[in-house]
Design an enzyme around this catalytic site. Structure first.
Site, PDB file in Angstrom:
ATOM      1  CB  CYS A  64      -0.858   0.059   1.257  1.00 59.76           C
ATOM      2  SG  CYS A  64      -1.890  -1.367   1.573  1.00 59.76           S
ATOM      3  CB  CYS A  65       2.120   3.861  -1.461  1.00 58.16           C
ATOM      4  SG  CYS A  65       1.835   3.857  -3.240  1.00 58.16           S
TER       5      CYS A  65
END
Length: 151
Positions: A64-65
């Site tokens: 995730c980002c």
């Protein structure tokens, strides 16, 4: 299943992701902002999660980002990883079916907890296709990894 998870930010959706995976009975290995003292930069923690998959320490990973783009790019630089940025359940199903993706990339900015649950449902229900054309495409990406690494 052993799932490696990374996030460059300690956001509610990232925490919900870890909780949802554990509730589904998965063993979770956290990286980045989800692991105190770890390097939270998206390129670093996404690579760590992807390497867990490539090296057999994890069966799959979720990276995730903020947009999910950087995390997917970093993960895809690791040979043997097929990371897919999924913004909905249909894309997650297709990534597993047609691309035999082994790393799910999620954007923290636009993914709500209910949408996350739908994506996870589709991801874990999906199975790689046996269609010869689909398998040929996946095999070609594997060869591309070999060309890049000289293997």
């Amino acid at each position: 299943m052993r799932i490696s998870v990374s996030s460059d930010m300690d956001e509610p959706v990232a925490r919900a992701l870890v909780d949802a995976l554990r509730e589904r009975g998965h063993e979770v290995r956290a990286h980045g902002a989800l692991c105190p003292g770890d390097d939270p930069r998206w390129a670093v923690c996404s690579e760590a999660a992807a390497r867990d998959v490539a090296d057999g320490r994890a069966d799959q990973a979720v990276v995730c980002c903020w947009t999910g783009t950087g995390a997917s790019i970093a993960a895809n630089k690791v040979p043997g990883v097929r990371a897919a940025l999924c913004t909905d359940a249909y894309t997650a199903d297709g990534a597993r079916r047609w691309n035999d993706a082994n790393v799910l990339a999620i954007g923290l900015r636009l993914t709500s907890v209910p949408l996350l649950q739908e994506i996870l449902d589709a991801w874990f229900a999906g199975r790689p296709s046996d269609d010869p054309g689909d398998r040929a495409n996946v095999e070609r990406t594997t060869r591309l990894d070999g060309e890049r690494t000289g293997v």
